[in-house]
Design an enzyme around this catalytic site. Structure first.
Site, PDB file in Angstrom:
ATOM      1  N   GLU A  33     -76.837  20.451  20.276  1.00 31.17           N
ATOM      2  CA  GLU A  33     -76.101  19.335  19.666  1.00 31.17           C
ATOM      3  C   GLU A  33     -76.280  18.101  20.532  1.00 31.17           C
ATOM      4  OE1 GLU A  33     -74.287  18.638  16.690  1.00 31.17           O
ATOM      5  OE2 GLU A  33     -74.489  16.692  17.684  1.00 31.17           O
ATOM      6  N   GLY A  40     -69.951  18.168  14.520  1.00 37.05           N
ATOM      7  CA  GLY A  40     -70.772  17.430  13.562  1.00 37.05           C
ATOM      8  C   GLY A  40     -70.078  16.254  12.911  1.00 37.05           C
ATOM      9  N   CYS A  42     -68.407  16.261  10.144  1.00 30.12           N
ATOM     10  CA  CYS A  42     -67.100  16.633   9.592  1.00 30.12           C
ATOM     11  C   CYS A  42     -65.957  16.387  10.582  1.00 30.12           C
ATOM     12  CB  CYS A  42     -67.155  18.096   9.168  1.00 30.12           C
ATOM     13  SG  CYS A  42     -65.618  18.719   8.554  1.00 30.12           S
ATOM     14  N   VAL A 180     -67.015   9.510  -3.502  1.00 30.34           N
ATOM     15  CA  VAL A 180     -65.926  10.136  -2.752  1.00 30.34           C
ATOM     16  C   VAL A 180     -65.493   9.286  -1.553  1.00 30.34           C
ATOM     17  CG1 VAL A 180     -65.157  12.317  -1.796  1.00 30.34           C
ATOM     18  CG2 VAL A 180     -67.061  12.294  -3.361  1.00 30.34           C
ATOM     19  N   ILE A 181     -66.464   8.838  -0.753  1.00 28.16           N
ATOM     20  CA  ILE A 181     -66.108   8.082   0.446  1.00 28.16           C
ATOM     21  C   ILE A 181     -65.456   6.757   0.061  1.00 28.16           C
ATOM     22  CG2 ILE A 181     -67.057   6.814   2.443  1.00 28.16           C
ATOM     23  CD1 ILE A 181     -69.023   9.069   2.840  1.00 28.16           C
ATOM     24  N   ARG A 270     -75.425   9.935   1.045  1.00 27.61           N
ATOM     25  CA  ARG A 270     -75.934  10.335   2.357  1.00 27.61           C
ATOM     26  C   ARG A 270     -77.298  10.999   2.186  1.00 27.61           C
ATOM     27  NH1 ARG A 270     -72.353  10.312   6.494  1.00 27.61           N
ATOM     28  NH2 ARG A 270     -73.259  12.144   7.516  1.00 27.61           N
ATOM     29  N   ASP A 310     -75.944  20.214   4.804  1.00 26.97           N
ATOM     30  CA  ASP A 310     -76.332  18.941   4.182  1.00 26.97           C
ATOM     31  C   ASP A 310     -77.836  18.674   4.194  1.00 26.97           C
ATOM     32  OD1 ASP A 310     -73.659  18.439   3.806  1.00 26.97           O
ATOM     33  OD2 ASP A 310     -73.639  16.508   4.874  1.00 26.97           O
ATOM     34  N   HIS A 442     -42.254  29.690  -9.997  1.00 28.40           N
ATOM     35  CA  HIS A 442     -41.628  28.510 -10.591  1.00 28.40           C
ATOM     36  C   HIS A 442     -40.611  27.936  -9.601  1.00 28.40           C
ATOM     37  CE1 HIS A 442     -39.848  25.875 -13.581  1.00 28.40           C
ATOM     38  NE2 HIS A 442     -38.657  26.282 -13.159  1.00 28.40           N
TER      39      HIS A 442
END
Ligand code: FAD
Ligand code: NAI
Length: 463
Positions: A33, A40, A42, A180-181, A270, A310, A442
Protein backbone atom coordinates in the site's frame (compact mmCIF):
# COMPACT_ATOMS: atom_id res chain seq x y z
CA UNK A 1 11.07 -20.52 -3.37
CA UNK A 2 9.07 -17.30 -3.58
CA UNK A 3 9.17 -14.71 -0.78
CA UNK A 4 5.40 -15.05 -0.26
CA UNK A 5 2.54 -17.35 -1.17
CA UNK A 6 0.51 -14.24 -2.01
CA UNK A 7 1.15 -10.56 -2.57
CA UNK A 8 -1.91 -8.30 -2.65
CA UNK A 9 -1.45 -4.90 -4.30
CA UNK A 10 -3.62 -2.26 -2.62
CA UNK A 11 -5.07 -2.18 0.90
CA UNK A 12 -8.59 -0.92 0.23
CA UNK A 13 -11.65 -2.96 1.22
CA UNK A 14 -10.84 -5.42 -1.58
CA UNK A 15 -7.12 -5.81 -0.86
CA UNK A 16 -7.02 -5.73 2.93
CA UNK A 17 -9.88 -8.21 3.21
CA UNK A 18 -8.23 -10.54 0.66
CA UNK A 19 -4.93 -10.35 2.55
CA UNK A 20 -6.53 -11.12 5.92
CA UNK A 21 -8.58 -14.01 4.50
CA UNK A 22 -5.50 -15.48 2.78
CA UNK A 23 -3.51 -15.28 6.02
CA UNK A 24 -6.39 -16.91 7.90
CA UNK A 25 -6.19 -19.75 5.38
CA UNK A 26 -2.51 -20.25 6.21
CA UNK A 27 -0.88 -18.42 3.29
CA UNK A 28 2.25 -16.32 3.85
CA UNK A 29 0.82 -12.97 2.74
CA UNK A 30 2.05 -9.44 2.10
CA UNK A 31 -0.04 -6.43 1.12
CA UNK A 32 1.48 -3.44 -0.69
CA UNK A 33 0.00 0.00 0.00
CA UNK A 34 1.40 3.35 -1.05
CA UNK A 35 -0.82 5.50 1.20
CA UNK A 36 0.32 6.48 4.70
CA UNK A 37 -2.60 4.53 6.15
CA UNK A 38 -4.42 1.32 5.27
CA UNK A 39 -8.07 1.07 4.18
CA UNK A 40 -7.91 2.51 0.66
CA UNK A 41 -10.33 5.03 -0.79
CA UNK A 42 -13.18 3.77 1.36
CA UNK A 43 -11.71 4.35 4.79
CA UNK A 44 -9.48 7.34 4.00
CA UNK A 45 -11.37 9.50 1.50
CA UNK A 46 -14.59 7.68 0.65
CA UNK A 47 -17.27 5.75 2.52
CA UNK A 48 -16.17 6.60 6.05
CA UNK A 49 -15.38 10.34 5.97
CA UNK A 50 -18.43 10.97 3.76
CA UNK A 51 -20.70 9.12 6.17
CA UNK A 52 -19.14 10.99 9.11
CA UNK A 53 -20.03 14.32 7.48
CA UNK A 54 -23.46 13.08 6.39
CA UNK A 55 -24.27 12.06 9.97
CA UNK A 56 -22.92 15.25 11.52
CA UNK A 57 -24.57 17.55 8.97
CA UNK A 58 -27.87 15.78 9.46
CA UNK A 59 -27.70 16.39 13.20
CA UNK A 60 -26.85 20.03 12.52
CA UNK A 61 -29.74 20.49 10.10
CA UNK A 62 -32.17 18.88 12.53
CA UNK A 63 -31.05 21.17 15.30
CA UNK A 64 -30.63 24.31 13.22
CA UNK A 65 -33.69 24.20 11.00
CA UNK A 66 -36.19 24.13 13.83
CA UNK A 67 -37.52 20.74 12.73
CA UNK A 68 -37.12 19.42 16.26
CA UNK A 69 -39.48 22.05 17.69
CA UNK A 70 -42.54 20.00 16.74
CA UNK A 71 -41.21 17.24 18.99
CA UNK A 72 -41.03 19.74 21.84
CA UNK A 73 -37.30 20.27 21.64
CA UNK A 74 -36.41 23.97 21.70
CA UNK A 75 -32.94 25.44 21.35
CA UNK A 76 -31.85 28.92 22.31
CA UNK A 77 -29.22 28.92 19.60
CA UNK A 78 -27.36 26.49 17.39
CA UNK A 79 -24.05 27.23 15.74
CA UNK A 80 -21.76 25.33 13.44
CA UNK A 81 -18.21 24.44 14.47
CA UNK A 82 -16.95 23.10 11.15
CA UNK A 83 -13.40 22.51 12.44
CA UNK A 84 -14.78 20.25 15.16
CA UNK A 85 -16.96 18.44 12.60
CA UNK A 86 -13.85 17.75 10.50
CA UNK A 87 -11.90 16.72 13.60
CA UNK A 88 -14.52 14.14 14.61
CA UNK A 89 -14.51 12.81 11.03
CA UNK A 90 -10.72 12.51 11.12
CA UNK A 91 -10.91 10.71 14.45
CA UNK A 92 -13.31 8.09 13.05
CA UNK A 93 -11.08 7.64 9.99
CA UNK A 94 -7.98 7.29 12.21
CA UNK A 95 -9.64 4.70 14.43
CA UNK A 96 -10.78 2.62 11.47
CA UNK A 97 -7.54 2.78 9.45
CA UNK A 98 -5.59 2.00 12.63
CA UNK A 99 -7.94 -0.93 13.14
CA UNK A 100 -6.83 -2.44 9.82
CA UNK A 101 -3.19 -2.10 10.84
CA UNK A 102 -4.04 -3.96 14.06
CA UNK A 103 -5.81 -6.71 12.05
CA UNK A 104 -2.77 -7.05 9.75
CA UNK A 105 -0.52 -7.58 12.78
CA UNK A 106 -2.97 -9.98 14.40
CA UNK A 107 -3.23 -12.07 11.23
CA UNK A 108 0.49 -11.75 10.37
CA UNK A 109 -0.08 -9.93 7.08
CA UNK A 110 3.07 -7.98 6.21
CA UNK A 111 2.51 -4.41 5.00
CA UNK A 112 4.99 -3.53 2.25
CA UNK A 113 4.96 0.27 2.21
CA UNK A 114 5.23 1.93 -1.18
CA UNK A 115 4.02 1.77 -4.75
CA UNK A 116 4.09 -1.65 -6.44
CA UNK A 117 5.00 -2.21 -10.07
CA UNK A 118 5.22 -5.58 -11.79
CA UNK A 119 8.65 -6.80 -12.88
CA UNK A 120 7.37 -10.20 -14.09
CA UNK A 121 4.45 -12.58 -13.65
CA UNK A 122 5.55 -13.50 -10.12
CA UNK A 123 7.39 -10.41 -9.00
CA UNK A 124 6.87 -6.79 -8.04
CA UNK A 125 9.12 -3.93 -7.07
CA UNK A 126 8.22 -1.82 -4.05
CA UNK A 127 10.34 1.10 -2.81
CA UNK A 128 13.39 -0.13 -4.73
CA UNK A 129 13.15 -3.72 -3.46
CA UNK A 130 12.06 -6.78 -5.40
CA UNK A 131 9.60 -9.33 -3.99
CA UNK A 132 8.36 -12.61 -5.44
CA UNK A 133 5.10 -14.46 -4.81
CA UNK A 134 3.38 -17.59 -6.13
CA UNK A 135 0.19 -15.63 -6.64
CA UNK A 136 -0.62 -11.90 -6.90
CA UNK A 137 -3.96 -10.14 -6.42
CA UNK A 138 -4.38 -6.69 -7.99
CA UNK A 139 -6.69 -4.55 -5.81
CA UNK A 140 -5.56 -1.08 -6.79
CA UNK A 141 -9.02 0.50 -6.81
CA UNK A 142 -10.08 3.61 -8.66
CA UNK A 143 -9.67 7.35 -8.71
CA UNK A 144 -11.65 10.38 -9.84
CA UNK A 145 -12.42 10.76 -13.54
CA UNK A 146 -11.19 14.21 -14.61
CA UNK A 147 -13.39 16.55 -16.64
CA UNK A 148 -11.48 18.26 -19.46
CA UNK A 149 -11.64 22.05 -19.12
CA UNK A 150 -12.51 21.92 -15.40
CA UNK A 151 -9.22 21.54 -13.59
CA UNK A 152 -9.33 20.38 -9.97
CA UNK A 153 -7.21 22.66 -7.72
CA UNK A 154 -8.67 21.27 -4.45
CA UNK A 155 -9.41 24.85 -3.39
CA UNK A 156 -12.23 26.21 -5.53
CA UNK A 157 -12.66 23.28 -7.91
CA UNK A 158 -12.56 20.10 -5.88
CA UNK A 159 -13.06 16.38 -6.31
CA UNK A 160 -14.65 14.22 -3.62
CA UNK A 161 -11.47 14.30 -1.52
CA UNK A 162 -11.44 18.11 -1.55
CA UNK A 163 -15.19 18.28 -0.92
CA UNK A 164 -14.69 16.22 2.26
CA UNK A 165 -12.31 18.84 3.60
CA UNK A 166 -13.66 22.28 2.60
CA UNK A 167 -12.50 24.67 5.33
CA UNK A 168 -15.67 26.78 5.14
CA UNK A 169 -19.21 26.41 3.90
CA UNK A 170 -19.39 27.72 0.31
CA UNK A 171 -22.19 30.15 -0.43
CA UNK A 172 -22.90 28.51 -3.77
CA UNK A 173 -21.67 24.99 -4.54
CA UNK A 174 -22.04 23.64 -8.05
CA UNK A 175 -21.91 19.87 -8.30
CA UNK A 176 -21.04 18.46 -11.72
CA UNK A 177 -22.67 15.02 -11.97
CA UNK A 178 -25.93 14.00 -10.31
CA UNK A 179 -24.68 10.60 -9.19
CA UNK A 180 -23.95 9.15 -5.78
CA UNK A 181 -21.05 11.40 -4.77
CA UNK A 182 -22.72 14.57 -6.04
CA UNK A 183 -25.91 13.92 -4.10
CA UNK A 184 -24.24 12.72 -0.89
CA UNK A 185 -21.66 15.51 -0.66
CA UNK A 186 -24.11 18.03 -2.09
CA UNK A 187 -26.42 17.08 0.80
CA UNK A 188 -23.65 17.64 3.34
CA UNK A 189 -22.94 21.19 2.21
CA UNK A 190 -26.61 22.08 1.60
CA UNK A 191 -27.42 21.06 5.17
CA UNK A 192 -24.55 23.21 6.42
CA UNK A 193 -25.94 26.23 4.57
CA UNK A 194 -24.71 26.18 0.97
CA UNK A 195 -26.94 26.81 -1.99
CA UNK A 196 -26.38 23.72 -4.17
CA UNK A 197 -26.83 23.40 -7.92
CA UNK A 198 -26.43 19.97 -9.52
CA UNK A 199 -25.54 19.93 -13.20
CA UNK A 200 -26.28 16.53 -14.76
CA UNK A 201 -25.54 15.57 -18.35
CA UNK A 202 -28.36 13.01 -18.65
CA UNK A 203 -32.08 13.79 -18.51
CA UNK A 204 -32.33 12.39 -14.95
CA UNK A 205 -30.16 12.03 -11.86
CA UNK A 206 -28.94 8.68 -10.46
CA UNK A 207 -28.35 6.74 -13.69
CA UNK A 208 -28.78 2.98 -13.47
CA UNK A 209 -31.40 3.15 -10.75
CA UNK A 210 -35.09 2.23 -11.12
CA UNK A 211 -37.09 4.84 -13.07
CA UNK A 212 -39.64 5.47 -10.29
CA UNK A 213 -36.82 5.93 -7.79
CA UNK A 214 -35.01 8.43 -10.00
CA UNK A 215 -38.17 10.52 -10.42
CA UNK A 216 -39.11 10.46 -6.75
CA UNK A 217 -35.54 11.18 -5.63
CA UNK A 218 -35.34 14.27 -7.87
CA UNK A 219 -38.65 15.51 -6.42
CA UNK A 220 -37.42 15.05 -2.85
CA UNK A 221 -34.04 16.69 -3.47
CA UNK A 222 -35.72 19.69 -5.14
CA UNK A 223 -38.05 19.99 -2.14
CA UNK A 224 -34.95 20.06 0.07
CA UNK A 225 -33.64 23.05 -1.87
CA UNK A 226 -31.29 21.49 -4.45
CA UNK A 227 -31.39 23.13 -7.83
CA UNK A 228 -31.15 20.26 -10.32
CA UNK A 229 -30.29 21.03 -13.92
CA UNK A 230 -30.52 17.90 -16.03
CA UNK A 231 -29.64 17.53 -19.73
CA UNK A 232 -26.94 20.13 -19.17
CA UNK A 233 -23.20 19.97 -19.71
CA UNK A 234 -20.33 22.01 -18.32
CA UNK A 235 -17.97 23.02 -21.08
CA UNK A 236 -15.34 24.92 -19.11
CA UNK A 237 -14.37 26.71 -15.91
CA UNK A 238 -12.23 29.64 -14.90
CA UNK A 239 -11.15 30.54 -11.39
CA UNK A 240 -10.51 34.11 -10.30
CA UNK A 241 -10.38 35.67 -6.86
CA UNK A 242 -11.48 32.47 -5.12
CA UNK A 243 -14.58 32.08 -7.31
CA UNK A 244 -15.31 29.89 -10.30
CA UNK A 245 -17.23 30.77 -13.42
CA UNK A 246 -18.60 27.76 -15.26
CA UNK A 247 -19.81 27.75 -18.82
CA UNK A 248 -22.73 25.42 -19.33
CA UNK A 249 -24.94 24.56 -22.26
CA UNK A 250 -27.74 22.11 -23.04
CA UNK A 251 -26.37 18.55 -23.43
CA UNK A 252 -27.75 18.47 -26.98
CA UNK A 253 -26.02 21.79 -27.77
CA UNK A 254 -27.41 25.31 -27.69
CA UNK A 255 -26.89 28.65 -25.99
CA UNK A 256 -24.04 28.96 -23.52
CA UNK A 257 -24.70 30.29 -20.03
CA UNK A 258 -22.43 31.25 -17.13
CA UNK A 259 -22.81 30.04 -13.56
CA UNK A 260 -20.81 31.57 -10.70
CA UNK A 261 -19.80 29.37 -7.80
CA UNK A 262 -17.74 29.60 -4.62
CA UNK A 263 -16.91 25.93 -4.94
CA UNK A 264 -17.29 23.33 -7.68
CA UNK A 265 -17.39 19.58 -7.07
CA UNK A 266 -16.41 17.39 -10.02
CA UNK A 267 -18.14 14.03 -9.50
CA UNK A 268 -18.68 12.47 -12.91
CA UNK A 269 -17.49 8.98 -12.03
CA UNK A 270 -14.32 7.09 -11.20
CA UNK A 271 -11.83 5.16 -13.30
CA UNK A 272 -9.68 2.10 -12.53
CA UNK A 273 -6.12 2.54 -11.19
CA UNK A 274 -3.73 0.71 -13.46
CA UNK A 275 -1.24 3.43 -14.33
CA UNK A 276 2.24 2.87 -12.94
CA UNK A 277 1.58 -0.83 -12.27
CA UNK A 278 3.64 -1.92 -15.31
CA UNK A 279 0.97 -4.47 -16.20
CA UNK A 280 2.78 -5.07 -19.49
CA UNK A 281 5.72 -6.63 -17.61
CA UNK A 282 3.33 -9.34 -16.41
CA UNK A 283 1.23 -9.45 -19.59
CA UNK A 284 -2.03 -8.48 -17.82
CA UNK A 285 -4.59 -7.04 -20.27
CA UNK A 286 -7.08 -4.22 -19.69
CA UNK A 287 -10.34 -3.64 -21.59
CA UNK A 288 -11.41 -0.49 -23.47
CA UNK A 289 -12.49 1.14 -20.19
CA UNK A 290 -9.13 0.46 -18.55
CA UNK A 291 -10.58 -2.28 -16.30
CA UNK A 292 -8.93 -5.62 -15.67
CA UNK A 293 -11.28 -8.37 -16.83
CA UNK A 294 -11.38 -11.55 -14.74
CA UNK A 295 -12.93 -15.02 -14.92
CA UNK A 296 -15.29 -16.57 -12.36
CA UNK A 297 -12.28 -17.31 -10.13
CA UNK A 298 -10.96 -13.71 -10.37
CA UNK A 299 -7.93 -14.75 -12.45
CA UNK A 300 -6.89 -12.30 -15.11
CA UNK A 301 -5.70 -13.40 -18.55
CA UNK A 302 -2.45 -14.37 -16.76
CA UNK A 303 -2.84 -17.52 -14.60
CA UNK A 304 -1.81 -16.82 -11.00
CA UNK A 305 -2.58 -13.10 -11.24
CA UNK A 306 -5.99 -12.14 -9.88
CA UNK A 307 -7.93 -8.84 -9.74
CA UNK A 308 -10.79 -7.61 -7.54
CA UNK A 309 -12.74 -4.49 -6.60
CA UNK A 310 -12.96 -1.16 -8.41
CA UNK A 311 -10.16 -2.04 -10.84
CA UNK A 312 -12.44 -4.73 -12.33
CA UNK A 313 -15.84 -4.34 -14.09
CA UNK A 314 -19.01 -4.02 -12.00
CA UNK A 315 -20.32 -1.55 -9.44
CA UNK A 316 -17.66 0.44 -7.61
CA UNK A 317 -18.74 -0.46 -4.09
CA UNK A 318 -16.77 -1.31 -0.98
CA UNK A 319 -18.83 -4.39 -0.11
CA UNK A 320 -18.48 -5.75 -3.67
CA UNK A 321 -14.69 -5.34 -3.33
CA UNK A 322 -14.69 -7.00 0.12
CA UNK A 323 -16.71 -10.01 -0.96
CA UNK A 324 -14.54 -10.42 -4.04
CA UNK A 325 -11.49 -10.20 -1.76
CA UNK A 326 -12.71 -13.10 0.33
CA UNK A 327 -13.68 -15.18 -2.70
CA UNK A 328 -10.40 -14.49 -4.54
CA UNK A 329 -8.32 -15.40 -1.46
CA UNK A 330 -10.25 -18.65 -1.19
CA UNK A 331 -9.55 -19.47 -4.85
CA UNK A 332 -5.86 -18.65 -4.30
CA UNK A 333 -5.86 -21.09 -1.38
CA UNK A 334 -7.33 -23.83 -3.57
CA UNK A 335 -10.89 -23.51 -2.28
CA UNK A 336 -13.99 -22.31 -4.15
CA UNK A 337 -14.91 -18.70 -3.46
CA UNK A 338 -18.52 -17.65 -3.86
CA UNK A 339 -20.04 -14.29 -4.71
CA UNK A 340 -23.38 -13.65 -6.38
CA UNK A 341 -22.95 -10.58 -8.56
CA UNK A 342 -26.71 -10.48 -9.21
CA UNK A 343 -27.42 -9.62 -5.57
CA UNK A 344 -25.21 -6.69 -4.60
CA UNK A 345 -27.10 -3.95 -2.78
CA UNK A 346 -26.36 -0.28 -3.38
CA UNK A 347 -27.15 2.58 -1.00
CA UNK A 348 -27.09 6.35 -1.44
CA UNK A 349 -26.73 7.78 2.08
CA UNK A 350 -28.77 10.93 1.62
CA UNK A 351 -31.86 11.69 3.72
CA UNK A 352 -33.99 9.82 2.89
CA UNK A 353 -31.62 7.04 1.92
CA UNK A 354 -32.00 5.39 -1.47
CA UNK A 355 -31.24 1.68 -1.75
CA UNK A 356 -31.63 -1.05 -4.30
CA UNK A 357 -30.75 -4.64 -5.02
CA UNK A 358 -31.27 -6.73 -8.15
CA UNK A 359 -32.99 -5.57 -11.32
CA UNK A 360 -34.88 -2.33 -11.83
CA UNK A 361 -38.32 -2.65 -13.44
CA UNK A 362 -36.82 -1.43 -16.73
CA UNK A 363 -33.93 -3.93 -16.59
CA UNK A 364 -36.25 -6.81 -15.72
CA UNK A 365 -38.46 -6.03 -18.72
CA UNK A 366 -35.46 -5.63 -21.00
CA UNK A 367 -34.31 -9.10 -19.93
CA UNK A 368 -37.63 -10.50 -21.09
CA UNK A 369 -39.36 -10.94 -17.73
CA UNK A 370 -43.08 -10.43 -17.41
CA UNK A 371 -43.05 -8.38 -14.23
CA UNK A 372 -45.47 -7.75 -11.41
CA UNK A 373 -44.73 -4.71 -9.27
CA UNK A 374 -45.83 -3.93 -5.71
CA UNK A 375 -45.36 -0.45 -4.26
CA UNK A 376 -46.00 0.82 -0.76
CA UNK A 377 -45.55 4.46 0.29
CA UNK A 378 -43.68 5.28 3.50
CA UNK A 379 -46.57 7.70 4.17
CA UNK A 380 -48.70 4.64 5.00
CA UNK A 381 -46.08 3.05 7.28
CA UNK A 382 -46.99 3.66 10.92
CA UNK A 383 -43.43 4.06 12.23
CA UNK A 384 -42.45 6.49 9.46
CA UNK A 385 -45.62 8.45 10.16
CA UNK A 386 -44.86 8.52 13.90
CA UNK A 387 -41.27 9.62 13.31
CA UNK A 388 -42.40 12.23 10.75
CA UNK A 389 -40.11 10.80 8.04
CA UNK A 390 -42.66 9.77 5.44
CA UNK A 391 -40.76 10.53 2.22
CA UNK A 392 -40.36 7.64 -0.19
CA UNK A 393 -41.66 4.18 -0.94
CA UNK A 394 -40.72 0.52 -1.25
CA UNK A 395 -41.04 -1.15 -4.63
CA UNK A 396 -40.80 -4.89 -5.19
CA UNK A 397 -40.29 -6.16 -8.73
CA UNK A 398 -41.23 -9.83 -9.14
CA UNK A 399 -41.47 -12.23 -12.06
CA UNK A 400 -45.16 -12.49 -12.96
CA UNK A 401 -45.01 -16.23 -13.68
CA UNK A 402 -42.82 -17.53 -10.85
CA UNK A 403 -43.33 -14.67 -8.33
CA UNK A 404 -39.57 -14.77 -7.70
CA UNK A 405 -38.29 -11.38 -6.49
CA UNK A 406 -36.09 -9.82 -9.18
CA UNK A 407 -35.37 -6.49 -7.50
CA UNK A 408 -36.22 -4.26 -4.55
CA UNK A 409 -35.99 -0.47 -4.61
CA UNK A 410 -36.40 1.68 -1.54
CA UNK A 411 -36.45 5.39 -0.73
CA UNK A 412 -36.82 5.75 3.03
CA UNK A 413 -34.92 7.19 5.95
CA UNK A 414 -33.68 3.67 6.80
CA UNK A 415 -33.45 2.28 3.25
CA UNK A 416 -29.79 1.28 3.71
CA UNK A 417 -30.71 -0.94 6.63
CA UNK A 418 -33.94 -2.24 5.09
CA UNK A 419 -32.23 -3.38 1.87
CA UNK A 420 -30.25 -6.07 3.74
CA UNK A 421 -33.43 -8.07 4.27
CA UNK A 422 -34.30 -7.82 0.59
CA UNK A 423 -30.79 -8.94 -0.42
CA UNK A 424 -30.95 -11.93 1.90
CA UNK A 425 -34.41 -12.88 0.66
CA UNK A 426 -33.20 -12.71 -2.95
CA UNK A 427 -30.09 -14.72 -2.09
CA UNK A 428 -32.42 -17.42 -0.76
CA UNK A 429 -34.48 -17.26 -3.98
CA UNK A 430 -37.52 -15.72 -2.27
CA UNK A 431 -40.87 -15.08 -3.92
CA UNK A 432 -42.81 -11.93 -3.06
CA UNK A 433 -45.18 -14.22 -1.18
CA UNK A 434 -42.28 -15.44 1.00
CA UNK A 435 -41.60 -11.83 2.07
CA UNK A 436 -45.33 -11.05 2.44
CA UNK A 437 -45.82 -14.02 4.80
CA UNK A 438 -42.71 -13.34 6.89
CA UNK A 439 -43.64 -11.83 10.26
CA UNK A 440 -42.17 -8.32 10.57
CA UNK A 441 -41.90 -6.52 13.91
CA UNK A 442 -44.33 -3.65 14.47
CA UNK A 443 -43.91 -0.72 14.32
CA UNK A 444 -40.89 -0.71 12.00
CA UNK A 445 -40.00 0.83 8.67
CA UNK A 446 -39.31 -2.75 7.49
CA UNK A 447 -43.03 -3.46 7.49
CA UNK A 448 -43.20 -1.34 4.33
CA UNK A 449 -41.23 -4.07 2.53
CA UNK A 450 -43.74 -6.70 3.69
CA UNK A 451 -46.61 -4.48 2.47
CA UNK A 452 -44.91 -3.83 -0.90
CA UNK A 453 -44.52 -7.61 -1.29
CA UNK A 454 -48.22 -8.01 -0.42
CA UNK A 455 -48.96 -5.35 -3.03
CA UNK A 456 -47.37 -7.58 -5.69
CA UNK A 457 -50.32 -9.89 -5.02
CA UNK A 458 -52.60 -6.81 -4.96
CA UNK A 459 -53.34 -7.25 -1.26
CA UNK A 460 -51.60 -4.69 0.98
CA UNK A 461 -53.41 -4.12 4.29
CA UNK A 462 -52.59 -0.51 5.10
CA UNK A 463 -53.29 1.10 1.76
P1 FAD B 1 -9.58 1.28 -3.10
O1 FAD B 1 -10.37 1.45 -1.88
O2 FAD B 1 -9.51 2.40 -4.06
O3 FAD B 1 -8.12 0.89 -2.60
C1 FAD B 1 -7.06 0.71 -3.48
C2 FAD B 1 -5.78 1.02 -2.74
O4 FAD B 1 -4.70 0.62 -3.54
C3 FAD B 1 -5.58 2.50 -2.47
O5 FAD B 1 -5.35 2.71 -1.09
C4 FAD B 1 -4.35 2.87 -3.29
O6 FAD B 1 -3.51 3.80 -2.61
C5 FAD B 1 -3.65 1.54 -3.41
N1 FAD B 1 -2.82 1.43 -4.62
C6 FAD B 1 -3.21 1.68 -5.90
N2 FAD B 1 -2.21 1.39 -6.75
C7 FAD B 1 -1.19 0.93 -5.98
C8 FAD B 1 0.11 0.47 -6.28
N3 FAD B 1 0.56 0.35 -7.54
N4 FAD B 1 0.91 0.12 -5.24
C9 FAD B 1 0.48 0.20 -3.97
N5 FAD B 1 -0.75 0.62 -3.63
C10 FAD B 1 -1.56 0.97 -4.63
N6 FAD B 1 -18.70 2.50 -1.51
C11 FAD B 1 -19.64 1.92 -0.73
O7 FAD B 1 -19.89 0.73 -0.85
N7 FAD B 1 -20.32 2.66 0.21
C12 FAD B 1 -20.09 3.99 0.37
O8 FAD B 1 -20.72 4.61 1.23
C13 FAD B 1 -19.12 4.62 -0.45
N8 FAD B 1 -18.86 5.93 -0.32
C14 FAD B 1 -17.90 6.52 -1.10
C15 FAD B 1 -17.68 7.87 -0.97
C16 FAD B 1 -16.72 8.49 -1.75
C17 FAD B 1 -16.49 9.98 -1.59
C18 FAD B 1 -15.95 7.72 -2.67
C19 FAD B 1 -14.88 8.37 -3.49
C20 FAD B 1 -16.17 6.36 -2.81
C21 FAD B 1 -17.16 5.75 -2.05
N9 FAD B 1 -17.45 4.40 -2.17
C22 FAD B 1 -18.42 3.82 -1.39
C23 FAD B 1 -16.72 3.54 -3.13
C24 FAD B 1 -15.64 2.72 -2.40
O9 FAD B 1 -14.78 3.61 -1.73
C25 FAD B 1 -14.87 1.86 -3.38
O10 FAD B 1 -15.77 1.07 -4.12
C26 FAD B 1 -13.89 0.95 -2.64
O11 FAD B 1 -12.99 1.69 -1.87
C27 FAD B 1 -13.14 0.07 -3.63
O12 FAD B 1 -12.26 -0.74 -2.95
P2 FAD B 1 -10.92 -1.28 -3.64
O13 FAD B 1 -10.25 -2.13 -2.59
O14 FAD B 1 -11.23 -1.89 -4.94
O15 FAD B 1 -10.04 0.01 -3.95
P1 NAI C 1 -21.64 8.22 -10.62
O1 NAI C 1 -21.36 7.34 -11.78
O2 NAI C 1 -22.49 7.75 -9.52
O3 NAI C 1 -22.33 9.57 -11.13
C1 NAI C 1 -21.72 10.38 -12.09
C2 NAI C 1 -22.78 11.26 -12.70
O4 NAI C 1 -22.17 12.23 -13.49
C3 NAI C 1 -23.76 10.50 -13.59
O5 NAI C 1 -25.07 10.87 -13.27
C4 NAI C 1 -23.36 10.94 -14.99
O6 NAI C 1 -24.44 10.92 -15.90
C5 NAI C 1 -22.88 12.34 -14.72
N1 NAI C 1 -21.95 12.88 -15.70
C6 NAI C 1 -20.96 12.22 -16.36
N2 NAI C 1 -20.28 13.09 -17.14
C7 NAI C 1 -20.84 14.30 -16.95
C8 NAI C 1 -20.56 15.60 -17.44
N3 NAI C 1 -19.57 15.81 -18.28
N4 NAI C 1 -21.34 16.62 -17.01
C9 NAI C 1 -22.35 16.42 -16.14
N5 NAI C 1 -22.65 15.21 -15.64
C10 NAI C 1 -21.90 14.17 -16.03
O7 NAI C 1 -20.19 8.68 -10.12
P2 NAI C 1 -19.74 9.43 -8.80
O8 NAI C 1 -20.89 10.08 -8.14
O9 NAI C 1 -18.56 10.23 -9.19
O10 NAI C 1 -19.27 8.23 -7.90
C11 NAI C 1 -18.23 7.35 -8.35
C12 NAI C 1 -18.43 5.97 -7.79
O11 NAI C 1 -18.20 5.95 -6.40
C13 NAI C 1 -19.84 5.48 -8.01
O12 NAI C 1 -19.82 4.59 -9.10
C14 NAI C 1 -20.21 4.78 -6.77
O13 NAI C 1 -20.29 3.39 -7.00
C15 NAI C 1 -19.09 5.05 -5.78
N6 NAI C 1 -19.68 5.68 -4.60
C16 NAI C 1 -20.55 4.95 -3.86
C17 NAI C 1 -21.18 5.51 -2.79
C18 NAI C 1 -22.17 4.71 -2.03
O14 NAI C 1 -22.20 3.50 -2.19
N7 NAI C 1 -22.98 5.32 -1.16
C19 NAI C 1 -20.93 6.89 -2.38
C20 NAI C 1 -20.02 7.57 -3.26
C21 NAI C 1 -19.42 6.97 -4.30
Amino acid sequence: MADYDLIVIGAGPGGYVAAIRAAQLGLKTACVESRETLGGTCLNVGCIPSKALLHASELYEEAHSGMLAKFGIDFKSVSLNLDQMHAEKAKAVGELTGGIEFLFKKNKVEWLKGHAAFTGTNSVEVAGKSYTADKIIIATGSSVTPLPGVEVDQKVIVDSTGALALPKVPKHLVVIGGGVIGLELGSVWRRLGAEVTVVEYLDQILPGMDGDVRKEAAKIFKKQGFEIRTSTKVTGATVKGGKATLTVEPAAGGDTEMIEADAVLVSIGRRPNTEGLALDKAGVAVNGRGQIEVGHDFQTNVPGIYAIGDVTPGPMLAHKAEDEGIAAAEFVAGLTGIINHDVIPGVVYTMPEIADVGLSEEEAKAKGHDVKVGKFPMMANSRAKTNRDTDGFVKVVADAKTDRVLGVHIIASLAGTMIAQAAQAMEFGATSEDIAYTCHAHPTHAEALKEAAMAVQGKPIHM
